[in-house]
Design a protein around this motif. Sequence first.
Motif, PDB file in Angstrom:
ATOM      1  N   THR A   1      27.837 -95.203 -19.328  1.00 47.75           N
ATOM      2  CA  THR A   1      28.790 -95.986 -18.550  1.00 47.75           C
ATOM      3  C   THR A   1      30.102 -96.063 -19.322  1.00 47.75           C
ATOM      4  O   THR A   1      30.121 -96.338 -20.529  1.00 47.75           O
ATOM      5  CB  THR A   1      28.262 -97.404 -18.314  1.00 47.75           C
ATOM      6  N   ILE A   2      31.205 -95.797 -18.647  1.00 44.51           N
ATOM      7  CA  ILE A   2      32.527 -95.922 -19.274  1.00 44.51           C
ATOM      8  C   ILE A   2      33.390 -96.827 -18.411  1.00 44.51           C
ATOM      9  O   ILE A   2      33.194 -96.945 -17.199  1.00 44.51           O
ATOM     10  CB  ILE A   2      33.203 -94.550 -19.442  1.00 44.51           C
ATOM     11  N   VAL A   3      34.310 -97.475 -19.049  1.00 43.97           N
ATOM     12  CA  VAL A   3      35.259 -98.351 -18.357  1.00 43.97           C
ATOM     13  C   VAL A   3      36.662 -97.842 -18.659  1.00 43.97           C
ATOM     14  O   VAL A   3      37.010 -97.595 -19.810  1.00 43.97           O
ATOM     15  CB  VAL A   3      35.116 -99.809 -18.819  1.00 43.97           C
ATOM     16  N   PHE A   4      37.459 -97.654 -17.617  1.00 41.76           N
ATOM     17  CA  PHE A   4      38.824 -97.150 -17.828  1.00 41.76           C
ATOM     18  C   PHE A   4      39.755 -97.880 -16.872  1.00 41.76           C
ATOM     19  O   PHE A   4      39.345 -98.459 -15.869  1.00 41.76           O
ATOM     20  CB  PHE A   4      38.887 -95.640 -17.601  1.00 41.76           C
ATOM     21  N   ASN A   5      41.037 -97.863 -17.213  1.00 41.89           N
ATOM     22  CA  ASN A   5      42.066 -98.484 -16.384  1.00 41.89           C
ATOM     23  C   ASN A   5      42.558 -97.473 -15.362  1.00 41.89           C
ATOM     24  O   ASN A   5      43.262 -96.522 -15.698  1.00 41.89           O
ATOM     25  CB  ASN A   5      43.256 -98.950 -17.241  1.00 41.89           C
ATOM     26  N   LYS A   6      42.128 -97.657 -14.134  1.00 45.06           N
ATOM     27  CA  LYS A   6      42.569 -96.727 -13.097  1.00 45.06           C
ATOM     28  C   LYS A   6      44.044 -96.957 -12.788  1.00 45.06           C
ATOM     29  O   LYS A   6      44.844 -96.035 -12.811  1.00 45.06           O
ATOM     30  CB  LYS A   6      41.716 -96.904 -11.843  1.00 45.06           C
ATOM     31  N   TYR A   7      44.358 -98.163 -12.470  1.00 39.67           N
ATOM     32  CA  TYR A   7      45.749 -98.601 -12.323  1.00 39.67           C
ATOM     33  C   TYR A   7      45.830 -99.986 -12.951  1.00 39.67           C
ATOM     34  O   TYR A   7      44.935-100.811 -12.742  1.00 39.67           O
ATOM     35  CB  TYR A   7      46.163 -98.675 -10.843  1.00 39.67           C
ATOM     36  N   LEU A   8      46.842-100.225 -13.705  1.00 39.49           N
ATOM     37  CA  LEU A   8      46.925-101.481 -14.447  1.00 39.49           C
ATOM     38  C   LEU A   8      46.855-102.695 -13.529  1.00 39.49           C
ATOM     39  O   LEU A   8      46.245-103.713 -13.864  1.00 39.49           O
ATOM     40  CB  LEU A   8      48.220-101.520 -15.268  1.00 39.49           C
ATOM     41  N   ILE A   9      47.455-102.577 -12.342  1.00 42.11           N
ATOM     42  CA  ILE A   9      47.508-103.750 -11.482  1.00 42.11           C
ATOM     43  C   ILE A   9      46.155-104.064 -10.856  1.00 42.11           C
ATOM     44  O   ILE A   9      45.919-105.165 -10.369  1.00 42.11           O
ATOM     45  CB  ILE A   9      48.567-103.592 -10.373  1.00 42.11           C
ATOM     46  N   PHE A  10      45.264-103.051 -10.837  1.00 37.51           N
ATOM     47  CA  PHE A  10      43.946-103.297 -10.251  1.00 37.51           C
ATOM     48  C   PHE A  10      42.887-103.620 -11.288  1.00 37.51           C
ATOM     49  O   PHE A  10      41.736-103.870 -10.961  1.00 37.51           O
ATOM     50  CB  PHE A  10      43.492-102.078  -9.437  1.00 37.51           C
ATOM     51  N   GLY A  11      43.235-103.569 -12.563  1.00 35.85           N
ATOM     52  CA  GLY A  11      42.283-103.925 -13.606  1.00 35.85           C
ATOM     53  C   GLY A  11      41.361-102.764 -13.967  1.00 35.85           C
ATOM     54  O   GLY A  11      41.626-101.609 -13.661  1.00 35.85           O
ATOM     55  N   LYS A  12      40.296-103.111 -14.591  1.00 38.42           N
ATOM     56  CA  LYS A  12      39.392-102.092 -15.113  1.00 38.42           C
ATOM     57  C   LYS A  12      38.397-101.636 -14.043  1.00 38.42           C
ATOM     58  O   LYS A  12      37.910-102.439 -13.269  1.00 38.42           O
ATOM     59  CB  LYS A  12      38.645-102.626 -16.317  1.00 38.42           C
ATOM     60  N   THR A  13      38.066-100.310 -14.108  1.00 39.61           N
ATOM     61  CA  THR A  13      37.107 -99.719 -13.190  1.00 39.61           C
ATOM     62  C   THR A  13      36.006 -99.020 -13.983  1.00 39.61           C
ATOM     63  O   THR A  13      36.285 -98.368 -14.985  1.00 39.61           O
ATOM     64  CB  THR A  13      37.791 -98.702 -12.261  1.00 39.61           C
ATOM     65  N   LYS A  14      34.750 -99.143 -13.554  1.00 36.40           N
ATOM     66  CA  LYS A  14      33.627 -98.543 -14.261  1.00 36.40           C
ATOM     67  C   LYS A  14      33.345 -97.157 -13.689  1.00 36.40           C
ATOM     68  O   LYS A  14      33.360 -96.942 -12.500  1.00 36.40           O
ATOM     69  CB  LYS A  14      32.384 -99.419 -14.117  1.00 36.40           C
TER      70      LYS A  14
END
Length: 792
Positions: free
Chosen positions: A308-321
């Motif tokens: 499982t990884i967590v990355f910032n897809k778009y800063l305004i939407f927060g973190k996405t797994k």
Amino acid sequence: MMKGILFCIIIVSMSVQPALCYKANTHKALNSAVVTTKFSSSYLQSMLGYANVKQPVNGSEIIKWFENAGEQEDSIPRFINHFHEPISNSGYNGLWHSQLISGNPAPLWAQMETERQFPGGKFSWRDARSYFHTALTSSDKTKREQSLSNTFRAVGQVMHLMQDMSVPEHTRDTTHILNYTIENFVEHIASNGKNPYWPKFISLLAPPYFPIDSILLQQDSPFLNAPVPISNLFDAEKYDGTNPVVTLGSNIGLAEYSNANFFSFNTIFTDVPHPAQANVMEYEETDPATGEIKTFVTSAEVDHLAQTIVFNKYLIFGKTKGYTLEDDKIYLDYMQKLLPRAVGYSAALLDYFFRGKLEASLSTLHPSTATTISLMVKNSTPGEEMTGGKLALVLRYRQFAETTTSLVAPPPDAEYSYMVVELPSQTVPSASPGEYSFPLPQSFPLWTKDLAAQVVYQGTLGNEAGAVAVSPWIGMQRQPQEIGLKLPVSGVFAATTDSSPFTEIRVSVQNNLPDGQTMTDGIISLYLLYRTSKTNPFLSQEVISLPSAGYSLIKVTENNMRSIPASSPVEFVFDLSAMPLPLWTTDLYLYVVYQGTVSDGVTTRPNVTVAGMLDISEPTPVDVFNNADKICIKNQWYPAGSPDAIALSDNNNDGTPDLFDPYAHTIANIFAKASPAAAITPASASDFTLSSPELLAGGEFRRLGYILTDYNFQYSVLEDWVNVEPTDSWAIIEGADQYPGTAVKNQTDADGTYTWPAMYTIRGKQMWWGAGVVFDNDAYSESPGCDWSLLP
């Protein structure tokens, strides 16, 4: 515009090829491990005539044909046929499911009809079957080797397809260009023996292999266009996307197992039903080397299924797994689960291809006629019946070269000649052997060496049509019996006195051809094949005979004999005076050959060669020894006529023996007669083989001469006993005594067994026990008697 699209397709396909499958070193290692272990030397030797997988066939080692097949199956564009999605039964759907460069499902590609695979050669399972049958039954040596190498290559390429079913990218229809996959991970290990995972990789390729349920190989194929039951190894059609537990057994297709239990990099929790999020768990694990905390996905089958990884897809939407597979722990777990299955399924496929086995034996020891060979054949393939197939007899042999005085043996590496006879529509029983007669297409060569026979079946075997089964090679000694030969009524083929060579051969001859065929106008010749000992062969010792390979040859043609009758045997006499047979002969064989007209009353065939052969004895001494100057009294030896012997035989103490004859004797007028074992003729002064009229004194050894006869015969000896002492008043009346005879065998048989004569030593003299006589006084009160070996 079309040229531009075509150019792009070619460029894309060339870039795709290296990433669409296990790579060359991996497939090479897998094929090598399976073939080295499973393709046993015993199978190669007995069935195919090769010592081991290192033997060359068609210019390359057997093992190399299998190893290189792993790379050759990946040639452009064959690799697009290496996919199979087991739920939909679809193959590769093209680049990113665009249908661009799509391919056949792997089970169908593996079983394309013969000569239908294109391009890159014809190397399907059915091509392999065709090649194998040709390799076993062709009479052309080059074609046999070419077909056998094609067999190994084709089976190796189908093994490659089998191994690709262990790769999730191939069973989840994933175009994997430039992605780091399980294939890249394993290839890095397979191509570098210093990789830290190398020992683990090697251990996963070693037996015991993953057990494949035999039902996979014996049940019908689930695919109409891939009817051979090996389809079950690819996909047994037991997993439908709703029942992943079924894929954990040993009776499941490899594609079903890898599809249901592993991810490809772009099918993690996508539209592929399993592994499903409802059936997995996430857990944290600390990397002991870096201290980094990672979150992994685990399932009942795989500890590290994904990360499982967590990355910032778009800063305004927060973190996405999200999820990835690019971690060594994941691919190490994948490798430990998938490689043993890849190897095990490949081994099962190899076993299945070469499973067909026959037992065969000659129904008689040697072919009985010039036109037919009969064999007893049994299906020895466990649990599978053979029905409606072709049965072929394959004869292989090397040939001697005939000169005026010799038969020159072919060198050990000389090429074989082949003769093949096929019987259509045969059912081969498995309970007990059936008898099959194979009509020979031509007269069989007379001077053969290393003759062997093999039986090959092609037809339905169990659930597979077009299967091939084969028997081990059966060693044969060419012993033609179209002309019947036997010992003449005289009891010997030849006899000689002193140390003279044999100058005449007598033999009883009869026409043994079937169906009343006649031999009425031809040339009849005697052939004697022999070797000559370098040292005295009539001692208890091994000898060296020359020539070491091949035979010396005596050929005698009698022009006054033109026919051989069938009604009763006749005695032929061949004059050897121009070319006598040496006394120190070993390895002696007698042939009578007819070359001329053969007729059955309807058809007349000219220039036919018919023969008969006998392995007759080597020159056999006929020995006598006079031991009548000794006498055994109450289990002890005494000089005959000695005071002690006379005293022990004098019951009333009057100085004259009255209990038995204790005196010494000489022997005179010895007549020895040899007879066939079934027709004994007593020796007489008018009917004998060898004789000696001279006195044979006590303690004297005499060799009457030498005979050529059957190895087992009868002999009779008649002699006169002559009193020595004037006071000996005992009268001895002797009749002809009869004995079972054993002649000398001094030869190396076709199976390599060497036999030489073991002589018997009596009072310092070596004599041949099998055709000799020791003249002995009757023992008195013999229990157990006296041993000759204790004589002084």
